[in-house]
Design a protein around this motif. Structure first.
Motif, PDB file in Angstrom:
ATOM      1  N   ASP A 227     -43.729  12.183  20.183  1.00  0.00           N
ATOM      2  CA  ASP A 227     -42.426  11.747  20.669  1.00  0.00           C
ATOM      3  C   ASP A 227     -42.336  10.522  21.153  1.00  0.00           C
ATOM      4  OD1 ASP A 227     -41.274  14.327  20.274  1.00  0.00           O
ATOM      5  OD2 ASP A 227     -42.049  15.082  22.254  1.00  0.00           O
ATOM      6  N   TYR A 228     -43.245   9.942  21.695  1.00  0.00           N
ATOM      7  CA  TYR A 228     -43.290   8.624  22.129  1.00  0.00           C
ATOM      8  C   TYR A 228     -43.142   7.416  20.933  1.00  0.00           C
ATOM      9  CZ  TYR A 228     -44.772   4.004  24.097  1.00  0.00           C
ATOM     10  OH  TYR A 228     -44.677   2.407  24.440  1.00  0.00           O
ATOM     11  N   VAL A 229     -43.894   7.790  19.922  1.00  0.00           N
ATOM     12  CA  VAL A 229     -43.739   6.847  18.566  1.00  0.00           C
ATOM     13  C   VAL A 229     -42.367   7.008  18.115  1.00  0.00           C
ATOM     14  CG1 VAL A 229     -44.617   6.508  16.163  1.00  0.00           C
ATOM     15  CG2 VAL A 229     -46.195   7.250  18.072  1.00  0.00           C
ATOM     16  N   GLN A 230     -41.632   8.107  18.232  1.00  0.00           N
ATOM     17  CA  GLN A 230     -40.334   8.408  17.601  1.00  0.00           C
ATOM     18  C   GLN A 230     -39.128   7.490  18.634  1.00  0.00           C
ATOM     19  OE1 GLN A 230     -39.851  12.407  16.805  1.00  0.00           O
ATOM     20  NE2 GLN A 230     -41.338  12.367  15.161  1.00  0.00           N
ATOM     21  N   ALA A 231     -39.313   7.086  19.876  1.00  0.00           N
ATOM     22  CA  ALA A 231     -38.580   6.508  20.545  1.00  0.00           C
ATOM     23  C   ALA A 231     -37.815   5.319  20.115  1.00  0.00           C
ATOM     24  CB  ALA A 231     -39.421   6.293  22.017  1.00  0.00           C
ATOM     25  N   ALA A 232     -36.706   5.111  19.917  1.00  0.00           N
ATOM     26  CA  ALA A 232     -35.823   4.227  19.268  1.00  0.00           C
ATOM     27  C   ALA A 232     -35.735   2.990  20.727  1.00  0.00           C
ATOM     28  CB  ALA A 232     -34.826   4.496  18.873  1.00  0.00           C
ATOM     29  N   THR A 233     -35.659   1.908  20.223  1.00  0.00           N
ATOM     30  CA  THR A 233     -35.208   0.702  21.128  1.00  0.00           C
ATOM     31  C   THR A 233     -33.664   0.064  20.590  1.00  0.00           C
ATOM     32  OG1 THR A 233     -37.446   0.031  21.515  1.00  0.00           O
ATOM     33  CG2 THR A 233     -35.814  -1.635  21.981  1.00  0.00           C
ATOM     34  N   TYR A 234     -32.824   0.090  21.600  1.00  0.00           N
ATOM     35  CA  TYR A 234     -31.510  -0.253  21.205  1.00  0.00           C
ATOM     36  C   TYR A 234     -31.157  -1.515  22.326  1.00  0.00           C
ATOM     37  CZ  TYR A 234     -30.612   4.568  19.517  1.00  0.00           C
ATOM     38  OH  TYR A 234     -30.784   5.727  18.965  1.00  0.00           O
ATOM     39  N   THR A 235     -30.521  -2.553  21.610  1.00  0.00           N
ATOM     40  CA  THR A 235     -29.953  -3.706  22.680  1.00  0.00           C
ATOM     41  C   THR A 235     -28.801  -3.821  22.659  1.00  0.00           C
ATOM     42  OG1 THR A 235     -31.666  -5.205  21.156  1.00  0.00           O
ATOM     43  CG2 THR A 235     -29.835  -6.131  22.310  1.00  0.00           C
ATOM     44  N   VAL A 236     -28.465  -3.254  23.938  1.00  0.00           N
ATOM     45  CA  VAL A 236     -26.902  -3.155  24.688  1.00  0.00           C
ATOM     46  C   VAL A 236     -26.272  -4.340  24.084  1.00  0.00           C
ATOM     47  CG1 VAL A 236     -25.648  -2.716  26.650  1.00  0.00           C
ATOM     48  CG2 VAL A 236     -28.091  -1.664  26.507  1.00  0.00           C
ATOM     49  N   GLY A 237     -25.084  -3.903  23.633  1.00  0.00           N
ATOM     50  CA  GLY A 237     -24.074  -4.953  23.092  1.00  0.00           C
ATOM     51  C   GLY A 237     -24.541  -5.866  22.017  1.00  0.00           C
ATOM     52  N   GLU A 238     -25.558  -5.282  21.199  1.00  0.00           N
ATOM     53  CA  GLU A 238     -26.363  -6.182  20.219  1.00  0.00           C
ATOM     54  C   GLU A 238     -26.241  -7.188  20.620  1.00  0.00           C
ATOM     55  OE1 GLU A 238     -23.972  -3.285  19.179  1.00  0.00           O
ATOM     56  OE2 GLU A 238     -25.754  -1.980  18.619  1.00  0.00           O
ATOM     57  N   SER A 239     -25.354  -8.254  19.501  1.00  0.00           N
ATOM     58  CA  SER A 239     -25.740  -9.739  19.474  1.00  0.00           C
ATOM     59  C   SER A 239     -24.857 -10.244  20.713  1.00  0.00           C
ATOM     60  CB  SER A 239     -25.100 -10.410  18.120  1.00  0.00           C
ATOM     61  OG  SER A 239     -24.117 -10.069  18.172  1.00  0.00           O
ATOM     62  N   ASN A 240     -23.877  -9.635  21.327  1.00  0.00           N
ATOM     63  CA  ASN A 240     -23.220  -9.966  22.326  1.00  0.00           C
ATOM     64  C   ASN A 240     -24.115  -9.838  23.714  1.00  0.00           C
ATOM     65  OD1 ASN A 240     -21.074 -10.731  20.795  1.00  0.00           O
ATOM     66  ND2 ASN A 240     -20.053  -8.673  21.055  1.00  0.00           N
ATOM     67  N   GLY A 241     -25.068  -9.044  23.767  1.00  0.00           N
ATOM     68  CA  GLY A 241     -25.926  -8.761  24.821  1.00  0.00           C
ATOM     69  C   GLY A 241     -24.997  -8.011  25.953  1.00  0.00           C
ATOM     70  N   TRP A 242     -25.251  -7.643  26.976  1.00  0.00           N
ATOM     71  CA  TRP A 242     -24.898  -7.012  28.059  1.00  0.00           C
ATOM     72  C   TRP A 242     -23.538  -8.131  28.731  1.00  0.00           C
ATOM     73  CZ3 TRP A 242     -23.839  -2.686  30.469  1.00  0.00           C
ATOM     74  CH2 TRP A 242     -23.766  -2.654  31.844  1.00  0.00           C
ATOM     75  N   ALA A 243     -22.613  -7.646  28.658  1.00  0.00           N
ATOM     76  CA  ALA A 243     -21.366  -8.428  28.706  1.00  0.00           C
ATOM     77  C   ALA A 243     -20.147  -7.502  29.141  1.00  0.00           C
ATOM     78  CB  ALA A 243     -21.000  -9.391  27.575  1.00  0.00           C
ATOM     79  N   PHE A 244     -19.116  -8.268  29.609  1.00  0.00           N
ATOM     80  CA  PHE A 244     -17.742  -7.580  29.638  1.00  0.00           C
ATOM     81  C   PHE A 244     -17.357  -6.730  28.314  1.00  0.00           C
ATOM     82  CE2 PHE A 244     -17.548 -11.367  32.231  1.00  0.00           C
ATOM     83  CZ  PHE A 244     -17.509 -10.835  33.652  1.00  0.00           C
ATOM     84  N   ASN A 245     -16.400  -5.552  28.794  1.00  0.00           N
ATOM     85  CA  ASN A 245     -16.215  -4.438  27.784  1.00  0.00           C
ATOM     86  C   ASN A 245     -17.269  -4.060  27.018  1.00  0.00           C
ATOM     87  OD1 ASN A 245     -13.454  -5.078  28.131  1.00  0.00           O
ATOM     88  ND2 ASN A 245     -13.638  -7.101  27.151  1.00  0.00           N
ATOM     89  N   ALA A 246     -18.500  -3.664  27.652  1.00  0.00           N
ATOM     90  CA  ALA A 246     -19.479  -2.898  27.111  1.00  0.00           C
ATOM     91  C   ALA A 246     -19.476  -1.432  27.258  1.00  0.00           C
ATOM     92  CB  ALA A 246     -21.057  -3.286  27.684  1.00  0.00           C
ATOM     93  N   VAL A 247     -18.401  -0.913  27.741  1.00  0.00           N
ATOM     94  CA  VAL A 247     -18.128   0.324  27.968  1.00  0.00           C
ATOM     95  C   VAL A 247     -18.184   1.254  26.872  1.00  0.00           C
ATOM     96  CG1 VAL A 247     -15.817   0.425  28.104  1.00  0.00           C
ATOM     97  CG2 VAL A 247     -16.866   2.034  29.426  1.00  0.00           C
ATOM     98  N   GLY A 248     -17.802   0.569  25.465  1.00  0.00           N
ATOM     99  CA  GLY A 248     -17.624   1.537  24.487  1.00  0.00           C
ATOM    100  C   GLY A 248     -18.943   1.383  23.475  1.00  0.00           C
TER     101      GLY A 248
END
Length: 129
Positions: free
Chosen positions: A29-50
């Motif tokens: 299960d640990y090996v199958q864990a995925a990593t997501y970058t919030v906001g992709e290339s924009n990063g953690w920024a305004f209008n991230a809600v979607g």
């Protein structure tokens, strides 16, 4: 006697093999864990809600929040904190600018609590199965 020792030796080897297989299965299960970058290339920024829309998260997945720590942060909140843009007492606040947060099963809520940022949709709600 040699036959008995051989059987005992085989039993010990079988136990070690079973233990190894068990450890590998537990880590699957640990090996199958995925990593997501919030906001992709924009990063953690305004209008991230979607940003979470259309993504399927699992408990153990990791969210990476990239941002300028002089002007943003990440606060793990409950649903009330998310809906009202308020930081509850004892909420965990992240300030590194490169935070890695492992998702728990169920609902996970994150906001930026700098004045006005959460209200400007700098918040996300993620459900992990």
């Amino acid at each position: 006697m040699a036959k008995g020792r051989g059987s005992a030796s085989w039993s010990a080897q079988a136990i070690v093999a079973l233990m190894l297989v068990s450890v590998l299965l537990l880590q699957a299960d640990y090996v199958q864990a995925a990593t997501y970058t919030v906001g992709e290339s924009n990063g953690w920024a305004f209008n991230a809600v979607g940003w979470p829309s259309g993504k399927h998260f699992k408990a153990g997945d990791v969210l990476v929040f990239n941002y300028n720590p002089r002007i943003h942060n990440v606060v793990a909140v409950d649903s009330g904190g998310y809906n009202n843009c308020k930081t509850p007492a004892r909420a965990r606040t992240y300030t590194s600018g490169k935070d890695r947060i492992t998702l728990s099963k169920g609902q996970n809520f994150f906001i930026c609590n700098f004045p006005g940022h959460c209200e400007a949709a700098m918040k996300i709600a993620v459900t992990a199965v």
